[in-house]
Design an enzyme around this catalytic site. Structure first.
Site, PDB file in Angstrom:
ATOM      1  N   TYR A 149       0.846  -1.200   0.000  1.00 31.00           N
ATOM      2  CA  TYR A 149       0.000   0.000   0.000  1.00 31.00           C
ATOM      3  C   TYR A 149       0.879   1.247   0.000  1.00 31.00           C
ATOM      4  O   TYR A 149       1.826   1.334   0.763  1.00 31.00           O
ATOM      5  CB  TYR A 149      -0.865  -0.039   1.254  1.00 31.00           C
ATOM      6  CG  TYR A 149      -2.051   0.902   1.274  1.00 31.00           C
ATOM      7  CD1 TYR A 149      -3.343   0.414   1.109  1.00 31.00           C
ATOM      8  CD2 TYR A 149      -1.903   2.266   1.515  1.00 31.00           C
ATOM      9  CE1 TYR A 149      -4.444   1.257   1.177  1.00 31.00           C
ATOM     10  CE2 TYR A 149      -2.995   3.116   1.572  1.00 31.00           C
ATOM     11  CZ  TYR A 149      -4.264   2.605   1.406  1.00 31.00           C
ATOM     12  OH  TYR A 149      -5.359   3.441   1.481  1.00 31.00           O
TER      13      TYR A 149
ATOM     14  N   ASP B 164      -1.550   6.158  11.575  1.00 29.71           N
ATOM     15  CA  ASP B 164      -2.471   5.598  12.574  1.00 29.71           C
ATOM     16  C   ASP B 164      -2.935   4.193  12.160  1.00 29.71           C
ATOM     17  O   ASP B 164      -2.985   3.272  12.981  1.00 29.71           O
ATOM     18  CB  ASP B 164      -3.674   6.520  12.818  1.00 29.71           C
ATOM     19  CG  ASP B 164      -4.355   6.977  11.525  1.00 29.71           C
ATOM     20  OD1 ASP B 164      -3.782   6.784  10.417  1.00 29.71           O
ATOM     21  OD2 ASP B 164      -5.471   7.525  11.612  1.00 29.71           O
TER      22      ASP B 164
END
Lengths: 204, 204
Positions: free
Chosen positions: B66, B72
């Site tokens: 990705y 986060d």
């Protein structure tokens, strides 16, 4: 015969087999007789008073246990014997018909709402939906992740209810959703076909 | 040890096993040493300059293809070997981990965004989500139809990816979603557990 479908942001006019869209604010109502449905509370009273208008709401009865079904959803379903009716407009409504009886349904925000929501959450999530998105693998970058997060849940829940039933897609964003379903028809005239059915019944 | 998770609207502070939430606007940063992650672009520079701050971004490497994964999301996944990580906050992020490798993921608007979207579409769609909603039958009234249209697609798509894997739910709206999954743990400390793992590695 002139048919009007009056929504929250625009009006669709159906005449001689053709649909034209108009902005609600700048629309001039026709002088000749027209049949209409209206979900816009601000316009209802005004149109009801026009001597050449015929409101189709209350002129047909869809078999259902649902309380408070919008007339646009009801009339779109009225013309469908069996299947899932999806109206993808400013909201996306999904309704299940079995043997000409409405089984219930639900409402999701329209595709453009998601884009607005993302932009309100964070400037990092401002994006246009990726029209080339594929749903059979997990996204590997943000634009894919956002488009997938809009389209896939919608497709997923519609497929779960449709199973092997036919899906009837209508509304402004129907074309964007069409390619993700197998047993699916795109019919932009679905609401007007329902209206025509009602008119045929009341004028016979 | 003091850990800060700096989001778009608020800050979560983790100390002595407890999480406290603060509004970002009125938050005073601590004088003692703290470790943090930050997805808020407006705050990044300011916090980086504080001599007692340790940014954990860039201090760990999540195995993934990705591009542009938020820190986060990355840190929440970092502590999970196998399963689906769902962070239900102002946005809902869903990420799949297999053998400690991130497989991809997607982003949906947070639960409160849907409520706003409905209100913007039509005054008829203003409602609070119905906490008693059941997902195993089609809705038969508007409040049900709206809640169902928010919750069911989210649950549907998460279940499709999770299959028999464990679902790790965290974030402010995790509790509202928890009851709809079988193989699910609610862990409000998921992000902080990931941060603790990173700190343990960099300080060894």
């Amino acid at each position: 015969m002139l048919l009007l479908d009056i929504g929250n942001t625009n009006i669709k006019v159906f005449e001689k087999g053709e649909i034209k869209r108009f902005d609600l604010k700048s629309f001039s109502f026709p002088k000749e007789k027209f049949y209409y449905i209206c979900v816009n509370e601000d316009f209802k009273e005004k149109i009801e008073k026009l001597p050449n208008s015929v409101n189709l709401e209350g002129k047909f009865s869809l078999k259902t246990k649902y309380r408070g079904l919008g007339v646009d959803r009801a009339v779109a379903c009225y013309g469908v014997f069996d299947g899932v009716v999806v109206d993808a407009g400013s909201a996306i409504t999904v309704d299940l018909m079995i043997d000409h009886e409405h089984q219930g349904g639900f409402i999701m925000p329209g595709l453009s709402s998601y884009k607005e929501s993302f932009a309100n959450i964070s400037s990092k999530l401002i994006c246009n939906l990726d029209e080339e998105i594929t749903l059979d693998r997990l996204p590997l970058k943000t634009t894919e992740a956002l488009t997938y997060g809009v389209i896939k849940p919608i497709v997923c829940v519609i497929k779960e209810w449709a199973k092997d039933k036919k899906i009837y897609l209508t509304g402004g964003d129907a074309k964007a959703l069409f390619k993700f379903f197998e047993n699916c028809v795109y019919d932009e005239k679905l609401v007007f076909k329902g209206m025509q059915k009602v008119i045929k019944e009341i004028e016979c």
